[in-house]
Design an enzyme around this catalytic site. Structure first.
Site, PDB file in Angstrom:
ATOM      1  N   SER A   8       0.838  -1.197   0.000  1.00  0.00           N
ATOM      2  CA  SER A   8       0.000   0.000   0.000  1.00  0.00           C
ATOM      3  C   SER A   8       0.877   1.253   0.000  1.00  0.00           C
ATOM      4  CB  SER A   8      -0.911   0.011   1.226  1.00  0.00           C
ATOM      5  OG  SER A   8      -1.570   1.250   1.277  1.00  0.00           O
ATOM      6  N   HIS A  33      -1.084  -1.068  -4.449  1.00  0.00           N
ATOM      7  CA  HIS A  33      -2.379  -0.759  -3.830  1.00  0.00           C
ATOM      8  C   HIS A  33      -2.416   0.734  -3.522  1.00  0.00           C
ATOM      9  CE1 HIS A  33      -6.094  -1.666  -1.681  1.00  0.00           C
ATOM     10  NE2 HIS A  33      -5.676  -0.816  -0.740  1.00  0.00           N
ATOM     11  N   ASP A  35      -4.646   3.932  -2.162  1.00  0.00           N
ATOM     12  CA  ASP A  35      -5.785   4.287  -1.313  1.00  0.00           C
ATOM     13  C   ASP A  35      -6.193   5.735  -1.511  1.00  0.00           C
ATOM     14  OD1 ASP A  35      -6.193   1.873   0.320  1.00  0.00           O
ATOM     15  OD2 ASP A  35      -4.148   2.267   1.007  1.00  0.00           O
ATOM     16  N   MET A  37      -8.755   8.594  -0.296  1.00  0.00           N
ATOM     17  CA  MET A  37      -9.653   8.927   0.832  1.00  0.00           C
ATOM     18  C   MET A  37     -10.141  10.360   0.708  1.00  0.00           C
ATOM     19  SD  MET A  37      -7.386   7.412   3.926  1.00  0.00           S
ATOM     20  CE  MET A  37      -6.768   5.727   3.884  1.00  0.00           C
ATOM     21  N   HIS A  66      -8.149   1.626  -4.567  1.00  0.00           N
ATOM     22  CA  HIS A  66      -9.169   1.414  -3.531  1.00  0.00           C
ATOM     23  C   HIS A  66      -9.780   2.768  -3.176  1.00  0.00           C
ATOM     24  CE1 HIS A  66      -9.791   0.190   1.000  1.00  0.00           C
ATOM     25  NE2 HIS A  66     -10.944   0.370   0.374  1.00  0.00           N
ATOM     26  N   MET A  68     -12.008   5.104  -1.117  1.00  0.00           N
ATOM     27  CA  MET A  68     -12.751   5.318   0.125  1.00  0.00           C
ATOM     28  C   MET A  68     -13.365   6.698   0.030  1.00  0.00           C
ATOM     29  SD  MET A  68      -9.890   3.574   2.538  1.00  0.00           S
ATOM     30  CE  MET A  68      -8.716   3.628   1.200  1.00  0.00           C
ATOM     31  N   MET A 137     -12.182  -5.439   4.300  1.00  0.00           N
ATOM     32  CA  MET A 137     -11.409  -4.573   5.201  1.00  0.00           C
ATOM     33  C   MET A 137     -11.194  -5.314   6.522  1.00  0.00           C
ATOM     34  SD  MET A 137     -10.544  -1.879   3.588  1.00  0.00           S
ATOM     35  CE  MET A 137      -9.644  -1.251   5.007  1.00  0.00           C
ATOM     36  N   ASP A 175      -7.317  -6.280   3.426  1.00  0.00           N
ATOM     37  CA  ASP A 175      -6.639  -4.983   3.567  1.00  0.00           C
ATOM     38  C   ASP A 175      -6.703  -4.475   4.998  1.00  0.00           C
ATOM     39  OD1 ASP A 175      -5.544  -2.488   3.125  1.00  0.00           O
ATOM     40  OD2 ASP A 175      -7.202  -1.745   1.878  1.00  0.00           O
TER      41      ASP A 175
HETATM   42  C1  DX5 Z   1      -6.707   1.652   5.150  1.00  0.00           C
HETATM   43  C2  DX5 Z   1      -6.194   1.383   3.762  1.00  0.00           C
HETATM   44  C3  DX5 Z   1      -5.121   0.357   3.744  1.00  0.00           C
HETATM   45  C4  DX5 Z   1      -3.872   0.741   4.489  1.00  0.00           C
HETATM   46  C5  DX5 Z   1      -3.269  -0.535   5.021  1.00  0.00           C
HETATM   47  O1  DX5 Z   1      -7.859   2.395   5.092  1.00  0.00           O
HETATM   48  O2  DX5 Z   1      -7.232   0.918   2.922  1.00  0.00           O
HETATM   49  O3  DX5 Z   1      -4.798  -0.034   2.400  1.00  0.00           O
HETATM   50  O4  DX5 Z   1      -2.938   1.428   3.707  1.00  0.00           O
HETATM   51  O5  DX5 Z   1      -2.221  -0.219   5.843  1.00  0.00           O
HETATM   52  P1  DX5 Z   1      -1.606  -1.226   6.916  1.00  0.00           P
HETATM   53  O6  DX5 Z   1      -1.081  -2.414   6.153  1.00  0.00           O
HETATM   54  O7  DX5 Z   1      -0.553  -0.417   7.568  1.00  0.00           O
HETATM   55  O8  DX5 Z   1      -2.731  -1.622   7.850  1.00  0.00           O
HETATM   56 ZN    ZN Z   2      -6.697  -0.001   0.920  1.00  0.00          ZN
END
Ligand code: DX5
Ligand code: ZN
Length: 215
Positions: A8, A33, A35, A37, A66, A68, A137, A175
């Site tokens: 990630s 990956h 993310d 947000m 991904h 969010m 998740m 994840d």
């Molecule tokens: C959290 C993200 C994850 C995050 C995982 O909301 O979707 O992808 O980066 O990070 P770790 O592996 O540190 O839990």
């Molecule tokens: Zn993620």
């Protein structure tokens, strides 16, 4: 099939993004990956299109994005343009999930749906055939570095059962809080892809850490 590892980028050093991308290129990692947000669906803001375009310039592996964010439908085409190969939306924000999945496919990306820790697998019964990926998740979305939620194993087993019964080709991605302790159990439960942020980037030797997670 051997399981895949998707580091990630959220845990990378954003001031040295190119270096960290090259590290992933050179490692045994399978996907990037990414993310996104929005500060509305989750209590954090990460990054958007300009940063994803910059990652795409250097990334030599699948771009697993991904989302969010609320109202993901507004941006489907734009995520394709900036380089997404797989686009995952959250079940909790989609009022017309079937349509959203179709639109991701129309934009020529693989379609994923993510479930928060409180959302049961059963909500996917009527769309599982249309999905390329389900992202479970294993922490509450919003931040890296949180503790893995143990109830995840049960959900993977339930999802594997649903996929097998329906004849869907969906992959199972997990994840949040993934490390070398829970990886064997996650794979045994039926996970195909493991996302790992902090565990990879905070380690002394990320390339070796990725290699170990593949074993
Ligand atoms: C959290 C993200 C994850 C995050 C995982 O909301 O979707 O992808 O980066 O990070 P770790 O592996 O540190 O839990
Ligand atoms: Zn993620």
């Amino acid at each position: 099939m051997a399981h895949l590892i998707a580091p990630s980028i959220l845990a990378a050093d954003f001031a040295n993004l190119q270096r960290d991308i090259e590290m992933i290129n050179q490692s045994e990692a399978d996907w990037f990956h990414i993310d996104v947000m929005d500060g509305v669906f989750v209590p954090n803001i990460s990054f958007g299109m300009p940063v994803i375009s910059a990652i795409k310039k250097h990334a030599k592996k699948t771009m697993d994005v991904h989302l969010m964010i609320v109202e993901p439908d507004k941006f489907i085409k734009e995520f394709k343009k900036v380089g997404a190969d797989i686009l995952t939306v959250h079940y909790e924000v989609c009022q017309n999930l079937h349509r959203t999945i179709q639109e991701i496919h129309n934009a020529e990306m693989k379609a994923g749906v993510s479930l928060n820790p409180h959302t049961p697998i059963s909500v996917l019964e009527d769309v599982i055939q249309d999905l390329d990926l389900v992202l479970i998740m294993s922490v509450n979305p919003g931040f890296g570095g949180q503790n893995f939620i143990e109830n995840t194993y049960k959900k993977i087993i339930q999802l594997r059962d649903l996929i097998d019964k329906s004849g869907s080709g969906a992959m199972i991605e997990v994840d949040g809080g993934v490390n070398d302790q829970n990886t064997p159990k996650l794979v045994a439960a039926g996970a195909d892809v493991l996302v790992a942020g902090s565990f990879v980037f905070k380690s002394d030797d990320p390339v070796k850490t990725i290699k170990n997670l593949k074993l």
